[in-house]
Scaffold this motif. Structure first.
Motif, mmCIF file in Angstrom:
data_model
loop_
_atom_site.group_PDB
_atom_site.id
_atom_site.type_symbol
_atom_site.label_atom_id
_atom_site.label_comp_id
_atom_site.label_asym_id
_atom_site.label_seq_id
_atom_site.Cartn_x
_atom_site.Cartn_y
_atom_site.Cartn_z
ATOM 1 N N GLU A 42 0.901 -1.151 -0.106
ATOM 2 C CA GLU A 42 0.000 -0.036 -0.260
ATOM 3 C C GLU A 42 0.794 1.196 -0.084
ATOM 4 O OE1 GLU A 42 -2.998 -0.188 2.876
ATOM 5 O OE2 GLU A 42 -4.188 -1.813 2.112
ATOM 6 N N SER A 43 2.207 1.016 0.063
ATOM 7 C CA SER A 43 2.946 2.203 0.040
ATOM 8 C C SER A 43 4.351 1.803 -0.322
ATOM 9 C CB SER A 43 2.987 3.019 1.285
ATOM 10 O OG SER A 43 3.575 2.344 2.306
ATOM 11 N N VAL A 44 5.167 2.471 -0.793
ATOM 12 C CA VAL A 44 6.577 2.178 -1.247
ATOM 13 C C VAL A 44 7.425 3.300 -0.977
ATOM 14 C CG1 VAL A 44 7.996 1.809 -3.416
ATOM 15 C CG2 VAL A 44 5.668 1.090 -3.533
ATOM 16 N N HIS A 45 8.721 2.661 -0.452
ATOM 17 C CA HIS A 45 9.822 3.439 -0.101
ATOM 18 C C HIS A 45 10.822 3.352 -0.971
ATOM 19 C CE1 HIS A 45 12.505 4.478 3.842
ATOM 20 N NE2 HIS A 45 12.633 5.513 2.789
ATOM 21 N N CYS A 46 11.176 4.352 -1.740
ATOM 22 C CA CYS A 46 12.238 4.188 -2.711
ATOM 23 C C CYS A 46 13.736 4.816 -2.276
ATOM 24 C CB CYS A 46 11.945 5.187 -3.830
ATOM 25 S SG CYS A 46 10.281 4.911 -4.644
ATOM 26 N N THR A 47 14.702 4.428 -3.332
ATOM 27 C CA THR A 47 15.845 4.896 -2.908
ATOM 28 C C THR A 47 15.959 6.462 -2.965
ATOM 29 O OG1 THR A 47 16.420 4.326 -5.271
ATOM 30 C CG2 THR A 47 17.053 2.815 -3.546
ATOM 31 N N PRO A 48 17.045 6.844 -2.396
ATOM 32 C CA PRO A 48 17.228 8.426 -2.417
ATOM 33 C C PRO A 48 17.132 9.108 -3.478
ATOM 34 C CG PRO A 48 18.973 7.566 -1.016
ATOM 35 C CD PRO A 48 18.183 6.215 -1.452
ATOM 36 N N LEU A 49 16.251 10.180 -3.799
ATOM 37 C CA LEU A 49 16.124 10.867 -4.932
ATOM 38 C C LEU A 49 17.497 11.722 -5.400
ATOM 39 C CD1 LEU A 49 13.864 11.266 -7.094
ATOM 40 C CD2 LEU A 49 13.147 13.052 -5.748
ATOM 41 N N LEU A 50 18.456 11.147 -6.010
ATOM 42 C CA LEU A 50 19.661 11.830 -6.013
ATOM 43 C C LEU A 50 19.485 12.922 -7.139
ATOM 44 C CD1 LEU A 50 22.015 8.468 -6.249
ATOM 45 C CD2 LEU A 50 21.369 9.911 -4.112
ATOM 46 N N SER A 51 18.849 12.928 -8.090
ATOM 47 C CA SER A 51 18.748 13.872 -8.936
ATOM 48 C C SER A 51 17.632 14.868 -8.553
ATOM 49 C CB SER A 51 18.574 13.302 -10.500
ATOM 50 O OG SER A 51 17.327 12.570 -10.493
ATOM 51 N N SER A 65 16.804 17.034 -14.529
ATOM 52 C CA SER A 65 16.132 15.646 -14.802
ATOM 53 C C SER A 65 15.435 15.055 -13.581
ATOM 54 C CB SER A 65 17.355 14.567 -15.026
ATOM 55 O OG SER A 65 18.323 14.660 -14.158
ATOM 56 N N GLY A 66 15.370 15.597 -12.572
ATOM 57 C CA GLY A 66 14.787 15.232 -11.317
ATOM 58 C C GLY A 66 13.212 14.747 -11.394
ATOM 59 N N ALA A 67 12.426 15.587 -12.073
ATOM 60 C CA ALA A 67 11.185 15.252 -12.232
ATOM 61 C C ALA A 67 10.960 13.981 -13.089
ATOM 62 C CB ALA A 67 10.412 16.330 -12.870
ATOM 63 N N LYS A 68 11.694 13.690 -14.191
ATOM 64 C CA LYS A 68 11.618 12.629 -14.814
ATOM 65 C C LYS A 68 12.037 11.425 -14.044
ATOM 66 C CE LYS A 68 12.651 10.326 -19.073
ATOM 67 N NZ LYS A 68 12.720 9.146 -18.619
ATOM 68 N N LEU A 85 14.024 21.196 -5.394
ATOM 69 C CA LEU A 85 13.456 19.903 -5.041
ATOM 70 C C LEU A 85 11.856 19.849 -5.074
ATOM 71 C CD1 LEU A 85 13.426 16.902 -4.034
ATOM 72 C CD2 LEU A 85 13.785 17.562 -1.826
ATOM 73 N N VAL A 86 11.401 21.414 -4.448
ATOM 74 C CA VAL A 86 9.880 21.417 -4.523
ATOM 75 C C VAL A 86 9.490 21.639 -6.093
ATOM 76 C CG1 VAL A 86 8.169 23.463 -4.166
ATOM 77 C CG2 VAL A 86 9.774 22.810 -2.293
ATOM 78 N N ALA A 87 10.318 22.049 -6.721
ATOM 79 C CA ALA A 87 9.868 22.213 -8.237
ATOM 80 C C ALA A 87 9.663 20.589 -8.887
ATOM 81 C CB ALA A 87 10.904 23.123 -8.972
ATOM 82 N N THR A 88 10.937 19.893 -8.548
ATOM 83 C CA THR A 88 10.851 18.421 -8.996
ATOM 84 C C THR A 88 9.691 17.854 -8.554
ATOM 85 O OG1 THR A 88 13.348 18.367 -9.154
ATOM 86 C CG2 THR A 88 12.127 16.383 -8.362
ATOM 87 N N LEU A 89 9.429 17.802 -7.315
ATOM 88 C CA LEU A 89 8.300 17.104 -6.830
ATOM 89 C C LEU A 89 7.073 17.313 -7.631
ATOM 90 C CD1 LEU A 89 9.067 16.811 -2.987
ATOM 91 C CD2 LEU A 89 9.153 14.886 -4.838
ATOM 92 N N ALA A 143 6.959 16.385 -11.011
ATOM 93 C CA ALA A 143 6.888 14.940 -11.179
ATOM 94 C C ALA A 143 5.347 14.593 -10.990
ATOM 95 C CB ALA A 143 7.720 14.172 -9.995
ATOM 96 N N ARG A 144 4.880 15.306 -10.045
ATOM 97 C CA ARG A 144 3.261 14.996 -10.193
ATOM 98 C C ARG A 144 2.753 15.175 -11.418
ATOM 99 N NH1 ARG A 144 -0.309 13.918 -6.513
ATOM 100 N NH2 ARG A 144 -2.455 14.377 -6.732
ATOM 101 N N TYR A 145 2.971 16.589 -11.832
ATOM 102 C CA TYR A 145 2.153 16.822 -13.023
ATOM 103 C C TYR A 145 2.350 15.759 -14.309
ATOM 104 C CZ TYR A 145 1.164 21.580 -11.162
ATOM 105 O OH TYR A 145 0.944 22.404 -10.357
ATOM 106 N N ARG A 146 3.679 15.216 -14.256
ATOM 107 C CA ARG A 146 3.868 14.126 -15.303
ATOM 108 C C ARG A 146 3.077 12.968 -15.106
ATOM 109 N NH1 ARG A 146 9.238 14.976 -17.993
ATOM 110 N NH2 ARG A 146 9.089 12.669 -18.417
ATOM 111 N N LEU A 147 2.851 12.564 -13.614
ATOM 112 C CA LEU A 147 2.167 11.743 -13.530
ATOM 113 C C LEU A 147 0.679 11.585 -13.719
ATOM 114 C CD1 LEU A 147 3.969 10.439 -10.094
ATOM 115 C CD2 LEU A 147 4.174 9.261 -12.336
ATOM 116 N N GLU A 148 0.326 12.857 -13.423
ATOM 117 C CA GLU A 148 -1.449 13.305 -13.697
ATOM 118 C C GLU A 148 -1.675 13.114 -15.224
ATOM 119 O OE1 GLU A 148 -1.662 17.206 -12.165
ATOM 120 O OE2 GLU A 148 -2.246 16.368 -10.176
ATOM 121 N N LYS A 149 -0.529 13.229 -16.227
ATOM 122 C CA LYS A 149 -0.917 12.984 -17.470
ATOM 123 C C LYS A 149 -0.590 11.724 -18.109
ATOM 124 C CE LYS A 149 0.784 17.725 -18.381
ATOM 125 N NZ LYS A 149 1.743 18.624 -19.230
#
Length: 335
Positions: A74-83, A88-91, A151-155, A158-164
């Motif tokens: 029900e949730s996923v813990h990913c590796t550190p978001l290095l980028s 390129s961070g959002a992608k 990082l705020v911009a990246t997140l 990323a959300r806008y990319r996922l919504e599409k």
């Protein structure tokens, strides 16, 4: 029945043949607890498959195995978001999310693909993703507030990319987690005062946008075990999006640490491998930690938080008996 509880389960132990680990997983299912899938980077071998397999294949295999064990991811813990602070961070962030939810479908068998592109199908529908913010070497003298803004911009992007994305039924909540400061690095989110810095970064970024663009607020996973002051970070965040919880003991409290060794039959070196800055043994069962569990639960409830608390025990404590006692302690404390 009490409020919801979830257990962090590393991807690799879902396929473990170890009897103790299998009993542990069965107990999670028997207690009707959900799981948070922890997805470390796959081991890289020297052969072609060592660097060829997409992370999605590891994730899908783990989710399939979890389903066989009657465990819901029900949730996923990913590796550190290095980028996370790069262009390129959002992608990279969105790809991590997609690879933990969507499998690749052969274009010849894709139902809706009419342009020759590879279609994807959903194999998992987690509601929350957890990322560690990127870190930087202290000697780089980086502008940490500018990195928070990036990082705020990246997140948000990323959300806008996922919504599409046409293959996602819903977009999960993307969160960042407070971490322990390690080694010669500087971090963006370790203590309560950093929360306001992220709020300021969000406000600054919003002022730079056109009127019709909203910058999403940063969503936090509060790790109460890593926080120097758990109550302070809860007060700073308010109602968090997600919560991790584990016990900790300062290494200076030798008598208490020895009692933990005696209780679980550990040798001298078992706990030392769990040491985290600034000198604490962490990821202990809640009932063995230094903090007043009743106060933590009361503070958490007072924020209005009603989603699952995620237990994060270290490997030596991943046993059926210890899990049952940990859940009992959390229930006794009022959760």
């Amino acid at each position: 029945m009490g409020r919801p509880i979830r257990v962090s389960v590393p991807r690799r132990i879902l396929s473990s043949g170890n009897r103790v680990r299998q009993e542990y997983l069965s107990t999670i299912a028997d207690m009707d607890l959900s799981i948070e899938l922890f997805t470390p980077d796959p081991l890289r071998g020297h052969g072609p498959l060592g660097s060829f397999l997409n992370e999605e294949l590891y994730n899908e295999s783990a989710v399939e195995r979890a389903s066989q064990l009657d465990l819901d991811v029900e949730s996923v813990h990913c590796t550190p978001l290095l980028s996370g602070c790069r262009s390129s961070g959002a992608k990279a962030c969105a790809d991590k999310v997609l690879d933990a939810q969507l499998g690749f479908q052969d274009p010849d068998s894709a139902k809706d693909a009419d342009d020759g592109s590879v279609s994807r199908y959903s194999y998992c529908d987690p509601s929350v993703f957890v990322f560690h913010p990127p870190r930087t070497y202290a000697n780089e003298n980086a502008d940490l507030q500018q990195r928070r803004k990036k990082l705020v911009a990246t997140l948000g992007n990323a959300r806008y990319r996922l919504e599409k994305n046409e293959y996602l039924d819903s977009v999960p909540v993307l969160t960042i987690e407070n971490v322990c400061p390690r080694g010669p690095f500087e971090y963006l989110l370790t203590e309560a005062s950093d929360v306001a810095k992220f709020e300021k970064a969000t406000a600054e970024l919003q002022r730079e946008q056109p009127e019709d663009v909203d910058v999403p607020s940063v969503q936090f996973t509060v790790d109460l075990g890593h926080a120097p002051n758990p109550l302070a970070i809860l007060d700073a965040v308010g109602c968090p999006a997600h919560v991790h919880l584990h016990g900790s003991i300062p290494i200076t409290e030798s008598n208490r640490l020895q009692s933990v060794r005696d209780k679980y039959g550990f040798g001298d070196n078992t706990l030392s491998s769990l040491e985290e800055p600034p000198g604490e043994i962490q990821h202990l069962p809640l009932q063995d930690g230094q903090h007043d569990l009743d106060r933590i639960v009361d503070a958490l409830v007072s924020t209005g938080y009603s989603s699952p608390v995620v237990l994060e025990p270290a490997p030596p404590f991943r046993t059926s008996e210890t899990l049952r006692k940990t859940v009992d302690a959390l229930r006794t404390a009022g959760w």
